[in-house]
Design an enzyme around this catalytic site. Structure first.
Site, PDB file in Angstrom:
ATOM      1  N   LYS A  49       6.891  -6.034  31.129  1.00 58.63           N
ATOM      2  CA  LYS A  49       7.916  -6.699  30.315  1.00 58.63           C
ATOM      3  C   LYS A  49       8.032  -6.006  28.956  1.00 58.63           C
ATOM      4  CE  LYS A  49       7.503 -11.056  32.807  1.00 58.63           C
ATOM      5  NZ  LYS A  49       6.993 -12.422  32.956  1.00 58.63           N
ATOM      6  N   GLN A  93       3.299 -17.009  29.837  1.00 58.55           N
ATOM      7  CA  GLN A  93       3.073 -16.423  31.155  1.00 58.55           C
ATOM      8  C   GLN A  93       2.176 -17.340  31.992  1.00 58.55           C
ATOM      9  OE1 GLN A  93       4.577 -13.519  32.123  1.00 58.55           O
ATOM     10  NE2 GLN A  93       3.653 -13.529  34.142  1.00 58.55           N
ATOM     11  N   ASP A 118      12.657 -18.004  29.988  1.00 58.62           N
ATOM     12  CA  ASP A 118      12.198 -18.058  31.378  1.00 58.62           C
ATOM     13  C   ASP A 118      13.070 -19.026  32.184  1.00 58.62           C
ATOM     14  OD1 ASP A 118      10.153 -16.568  32.527  1.00 58.62           O
ATOM     15  OD2 ASP A 118       8.567 -17.720  31.538  1.00 58.62           O
TER      16      ASP A 118
HETATM   17  N1  GUN Z   1       4.285 -15.928  36.478  1.00 57.69           N
HETATM   18  C1  GUN Z   1       4.857 -15.316  37.533  1.00 57.69           C
HETATM   19  N2  GUN Z   1       6.177 -15.112  37.309  1.00 57.69           N
HETATM   20  C2  GUN Z   1       6.431 -15.603  36.090  1.00 57.69           C
HETATM   21  C3  GUN Z   1       7.623 -15.657  35.283  1.00 57.69           C
HETATM   22  O1  GUN Z   1       8.718 -15.245  35.667  1.00 57.69           O
HETATM   23  N3  GUN Z   1       7.466 -16.247  34.060  1.00 57.69           N
HETATM   24  C4  GUN Z   1       6.270 -16.728  33.622  1.00 57.69           C
HETATM   25  N4  GUN Z   1       6.224 -17.292  32.420  1.00 57.69           N
HETATM   26  N5  GUN Z   1       5.153 -16.683  34.341  1.00 57.69           N
HETATM   27  C5  GUN Z   1       5.250 -16.118  35.563  1.00 57.69           C
END
Ligand code: GUN
Length: 282
Positions: A49, A93, A118
């Site tokens: 990211k 996350q 998100d």
């Molecule tokens: N864990 C796995 N995929 C994601 C996501 O798209 N966002 C977040 N915050 N955690 C994740």
């Protein structure tokens, strides 16, 4: 039969990010990724990211908190990020360490919906539920899958989409987003009787259950479009939910793992930051 099309998330996300660059340069949004603890999968996704943000010229910050942090301290960090006008959007996350897992709904609820890039909170999910015209900050992975299908000009209207997995972050919102685009949708899950009976009907088959190589050739309708959301880490290698080698023999199009849905999730997160900043500027 024509050769199987490889749905490259790398190629599609590159195009999306190149298109977003001028807006990013103009709006100067900033993303913060909050990580609690040291889950190896999370560390690797976050690296991706942050790397993509750098490549596209977007400001980003990795806020790494100790695995022992209390709920109160994490909520106070969320409050700080909500209040900071320089921060366009942030994500926490998942998964969180065990002592915080049952508090995930409370943590997501604490995130300002305007900064919830998100798209996990009730406000943004509710808008997704209403119609595709109301989607503003949709959940990143389902939105990435929709953009991948659009990139490869795969229509969904009138198709039977079968989704395996009913998580709040992939299966459930994706079902609604496909329904809003006129697909007929079936969602199956761990309690479904005769999963293969369902998956065999899918013109579009999405595997999002987190079980490596669960979908085998005998479960796939010939000519289906197969989207693999799975990313299990086995001996340091990423393995999808689809048995790629055999399923590619029967599918008309299929995503690889890695390089399929993963980069699309990152591209949608960045797109959501740009959209969030546009709204905040109004
Ligand atoms: N864990 C796995 N995929 C994601 C996501 O798209 N966002 C977040 N915050 N955690 C994740």
């Amino acid at each position: 039969m024509s050769p199987t099309l490889l749905l490259s998330g790398r190629e599609a996300s590159d195009k999306i990010l190149v298109d977003l660059k001028p807006k990013i340069a103009k709006l100067d949004p900033k993303l913060v990724v909050v990580q609690v603890g040291n889950d190896p999968g999370s560390s690797s996704y976050i690296k991706q990211k942050i790397k993509s943000c750098t490549e596209v010229g977007m400001r980003s910050e990795h806020c790494h908190l100790p695995s022992t942090i209390s709920l109160a301290d994490l909520l106070s960090k969320v409050g700080e990020l909500n209040a900071d006008p320089d921060i366009t959007g942030f994500i926490v996350q998942l998964p969180l360490p065990e002592h915080l897992q049952s508090h995930v709904p409370e943590i997501i609820r604490a995130i300002d919906p305007k900064k919830d890039v998100d798209g996990f909170g009730a406000y943004n999910l509710g808008k997704v539920f209403l119609s595709k015209e109301f989607e503003h900050l949709p959940p990143a992975t389902p939105a990435g899958i929709i953009m991948l299908l659009e990139h490869y000009k795969i229509s969904v209207a009138g198709k039977h989409a079968v989704i395996v997995g009913r998580s709040n972050i992939v299966g459930k919102p994706l079902a609604v987003m496909l329904l809003n685009r006129d697909a007929t949708v079936t969602v199956c899950h761990s309690k479904t009787k005769n999963i293969a009976g369902c998956t065999l009907q899918g013109d579009i088959l999405v595997a999002a259950l987190g079980k490596p190589k669960f979908i085998t050739k005998d479960m796939v309708k010939p000519g289906a479009v197969v989207i693999d959301v799975g990313m299990s880490r086995i001996d340091g290698k990423l393995i999808g939910d689809v048995d790629f080698e055999t399923v590619q023999e029967i599918a008309s199009a299929i995503t690889p793992v890695p390089g399929g849905v993963g980069p699309m999730t990152v591209a949608s997160l960045i797109k959501n930051c740009v959209h969030a900043k546009e709204r905040q500027n109004r």
